[in-house]
Structure formats: structure tokens, C-alpha cells
Write a protein that holds these residues in place. Structure first.
Motif, PDB file in Angstrom:
ATOM      1  N   ASN A 183      -3.219  14.758  -2.410  1.00 46.86           N
ATOM      2  CA  ASN A 183      -4.280  14.522  -1.436  1.00 46.86           C
ATOM      3  C   ASN A 183      -5.123  13.296  -1.785  1.00 46.86           C
ATOM      4  O   ASN A 183      -6.356  13.307  -1.725  1.00 46.86           O
ATOM      5  N   SER A 184      -4.449  12.219  -2.145  1.00 50.91           N
ATOM      6  CA  SER A 184      -5.148  10.968  -2.453  1.00 50.91           C
ATOM      7  C   SER A 184      -4.800   9.907  -1.408  1.00 50.91           C
ATOM      8  O   SER A 184      -3.763   9.981  -0.741  1.00 50.91           O
ATOM      9  N   THR A 185      -5.671   8.931  -1.275  1.00 52.18           N
ATOM     10  CA  THR A 185      -5.465   7.846  -0.311  1.00 52.18           C
ATOM     11  C   THR A 185      -5.698   6.511  -1.005  1.00 52.18           C
ATOM     12  O   THR A 185      -6.681   6.341  -1.729  1.00 52.18           O
ATOM     13  N   ILE A 186      -4.779   5.568  -0.764  1.00 54.27           N
ATOM     14  CA  ILE A 186      -4.868   4.248  -1.371  1.00 54.27           C
ATOM     15  C   ILE A 186      -5.531   3.266  -0.404  1.00 54.27           C
ATOM     16  O   ILE A 186      -5.172   3.194   0.772  1.00 54.27           O
ATOM     17  N   PHE A 187      -6.499   2.524  -0.927  1.00 54.67           N
ATOM     18  CA  PHE A 187      -7.085   1.400  -0.193  1.00 54.67           C
ATOM     19  C   PHE A 187      -6.695   0.124  -0.933  1.00 54.67           C
ATOM     20  O   PHE A 187      -6.880   0.031  -2.145  1.00 54.67           O
ATOM     21  N   LEU A 188      -6.139  -0.839  -0.212  1.00 47.41           N
ATOM     22  CA  LEU A 188      -5.653  -2.056  -0.857  1.00 47.41           C
ATOM     23  C   LEU A 188      -6.035  -3.271  -0.017  1.00 47.41           C
ATOM     24  O   LEU A 188      -5.892  -3.267   1.210  1.00 47.41           O
ATOM     25  N   ALA A 189      -6.503  -4.316  -0.687  1.00 46.31           N
ATOM     26  CA  ALA A 189      -6.835  -5.576  -0.009  1.00 46.31           C
ATOM     27  C   ALA A 189      -6.588  -6.721  -0.967  1.00 46.31           C
ATOM     28  O   ALA A 189      -6.664  -6.565  -2.185  1.00 46.31           O
ATOM     29  N   MET A 190      -6.262  -7.881  -0.419  1.00 46.38           N
ATOM     30  CA  MET A 190      -6.087  -9.065  -1.253  1.00 46.38           C
ATOM     31  C   MET A 190      -7.411  -9.815  -1.315  1.00 46.38           C
ATOM     32  O   MET A 190      -8.004 -10.132  -0.275  1.00 46.38           O
ATOM     33  N   ARG A 221       0.838  -1.205   0.000  1.00 47.29           N
ATOM     34  CA  ARG A 221       0.000   0.000   0.000  1.00 47.29           C
ATOM     35  C   ARG A 221       0.871   1.253   0.000  1.00 47.29           C
ATOM     36  O   ARG A 221       0.603   2.222  -0.731  1.00 47.29           O
ATOM     37  N   ALA A 222       1.929   1.224   0.795  1.00 46.51           N
ATOM     38  CA  ALA A 222       2.822   2.382   0.880  1.00 46.51           C
ATOM     39  C   ALA A 222       3.562   2.615  -0.441  1.00 46.51           C
ATOM     40  O   ALA A 222       3.733   3.764  -0.876  1.00 46.51           O
ATOM     41  N   VAL A 223       3.976   1.528  -1.091  1.00 43.97           N
ATOM     42  CA  VAL A 223       4.685   1.654  -2.365  1.00 43.97           C
ATOM     43  C   VAL A 223       3.764   2.226  -3.443  1.00 43.97           C
ATOM     44  O   VAL A 223       4.147   3.128  -4.210  1.00 43.97           O
ATOM     45  N   ILE A 224       2.537   1.714  -3.507  1.00 43.68           N
ATOM     46  CA  ILE A 224       1.587   2.216  -4.504  1.00 43.68           C
ATOM     47  C   ILE A 224       1.196   3.658  -4.190  1.00 43.68           C
ATOM     48  O   ILE A 224       1.055   4.487  -5.095  1.00 43.68           O
TER      49      ILE A 224
END
Length: 258
Positions: free
Chosen positions: A131-138, A118-121
Motif C-alpha cells: 500500500n505504498s505510492t511512488i512520486f517521481l519528478a526530474m 515511476r512504474a519500475v520503481i
């Protein structure tokens, strides 16, 4: 007299096939359950993303139209992922360990935890958007539970952490004929398939490295020997009843012909 011996023999067969209370209890032991709270140390190793995993990635920004190019959505939104839509609505990790995102290009995520990926993306997205936020899940974390459980099948997990107990609960728990001392875990590794026997009656299973499951694990609950004894006893009972009925009928016919 012969009938009495037959009944006694049948009774012994049925009793020998009975499932005892001990056969149906998990986490057995002289001091278990403990009389007071007890901590079982267990160091869980965070799962690291592997090739062929499928990730759900969504970007949130002040203006959603600015982030639409990254978001693959079903009609129900981010939470509508289901097993049938996993490969259509997610980003697959290729054999080289990369995900390919629109505009951003290839980003390596293999051997990273979910938080690390998530941090890398996020770092790559920040170069394009503010001002964007990434949401990531497998969304490809599945396990198979077969054997003596109430609802055998494949089960998907979406919280990146799954224990042996969680998986058995998903499958409706072990049946009365399941052998809690013989639960086979099959796991795919880089060197081949690892197979280990787990004993659910041993409280120390909580601290085992196999207590936490990994994607594509297969759990096989073996049956107790008593299952087949019980089935055989039922068959013997039916046969004995049929033989008795036939013998009674023949006896009546013979008596009528005298």
C-alpha cells in the motif's frame, strides 16, 4: 548650409537604425493569427531519462515511518527542491543508467519516460512495502537563455515539458533589439552538439520538433543589426552636440578678439 547637411545626414542614420513594428512581432503570416480556431498538429516525444539526470523520489505509505528510508527531504519537504539542493536531495542517474536506492539497490531508469521509471520503481518498492505510492519528478531539467532577452540566465523546469515560448517567457521575453528570425538552439546529443536556427516569426515553428525543449538546451537570441545602428546614432548625436558646442565657443572667442 553645411550644418543643414549634417542634420539631414544624422537624421538618415537615426531613421535607418529604427526598429519597425514587423521586427517585434512573433508568428507572422498572411493568415495568422487565424480568424477562427486552428489546430497545429505537433507530436511531442516524451523525454527519456539519461545518465546524470537527477530524480526526486518520494514514497508515501500508510505508516510514513516505514518509508522514511527512501525519502531524502529538505526542511521544506518534497516541494522545497531548488537548484542549489538538487544534487544533495535527489538521486543521480549514474553513467550506466541506474539509480541506487536504499535497501532496493540499483534500478535501471535510463531511456525510460518519467511515467515508465515511476512504474519500475513502484514495482521494486511493492516487494518491500504494501500500500505504498511512488512520486517521481526530474529536478535537473534546466535550459540556458542568453542574448537579446530581458533576463538572460539558467532556468529550471519541474513539469517535464518545456516549450521554446515557455523558456523565452521565463527570461522576460525578447528585447526590442532581438532578432526573432535568428534564434539559435544548441542541443547536446550522443554524436555531438546540434545547432539549428529557429524563426519565431514563422507560425510553423509550433509544429517543429525543436518547439519542445530538452534538458541542457541553450537558446541564443541574436541581435538585430539596428541595435548597433541605434547605438552608433546615439554616439554620433553626442559627438555632433559636443562639436557644435566647441564651434560655438570658438566663434564667440574669435568675435570678442576682433
Amino acid at each position: 548650409m553645411k550644418r543643414i547637411y549634417s542634420v539631414l545626414l544624422l537624421s538618415l542614420v537615426i531613421l535607418s537604425s529604427c526598429i519597425t513594428h514587423k521586427d517585434a512581432v512573433n508568428f507572422q503570416g498572411e493568415n495568422f493569427p487565424p480568424s477562427s480556431a486552428r489546430v497545429f498538429p505537433n507530436k511531442r516525444t516524451p523525454y527519456k531519462i539519461q545518465p546524470n539526470d537527477v530524480l526526486a523520489i518520494r514514497v508515501k505509505g500508510l505508516e510514513q515511518t516505514d518509508t522514511d528510508f527512501l525519502n531524502l527531504e529538505t526542511s521544506g519537504g518534497f516541494n522545497a527542491f531548488n537548484p542549489a539542493a538538487v544534487f544533495v536531495n535527489g538521486y543521480s542517474v549514474n553513467d550506466s543508467g541506474y539509480v541506487v536506492l536504499p535497501v532496493l539497490g540499483s534500478i535501471k531508469v535510463a531511456n525510460l519516460t518519467i511515467n515508465e521509471a515511476r512504474a519500475v520503481i513502484q514495482k521494486s518498492v511493492d516487494k518491500q512495502l504494501k500500500n505504498s505510492t511512488i512520486f517521481l519528478a526530474m529536478v535537473s531539467f534546466k535550459v540556458s537563455v542568453i542574448g537579446e532577452v530581458k533576463n538572460p540566465g539558467q532556468y529550471y523546469n519541474y513539469n517535464n515539458q518545456l516549450t521554446l515560448i515557455d523558456a523565452l517567457a521565463m527570461a522576460g521575453d525578447i528585447t526590442d533589439f532581438g532578432n526573432r528570425k535568428k534564434i539559435m538552439l544548441m542541443r547536446q546529443t550522443d554524436t555531438g552538439n546540434e545547432v539549428v536556427n529557429l524563426n519565431l516569426t514563422d507560425p510553423n515553428i509550433i509544429v517543429s520538433k525543436y518547439y519542445y525543449l530538452l534538458p541542457n538546451d541553450v537558446i541564443y537570441v541574436q541581435p538585430l543589426k539596428g541595435k548597433y545602428g541605434r547605438q552608433n546614432a546615439t554616439n554620433i548625436t553626442i559627438i555632433a552636440a559636443v562639436v557644435t558646442a566647441i564651434a560655438g565657443t570658438v566663434s564667440v572667442i574669435l568675435n570678442l578678439n576682433r
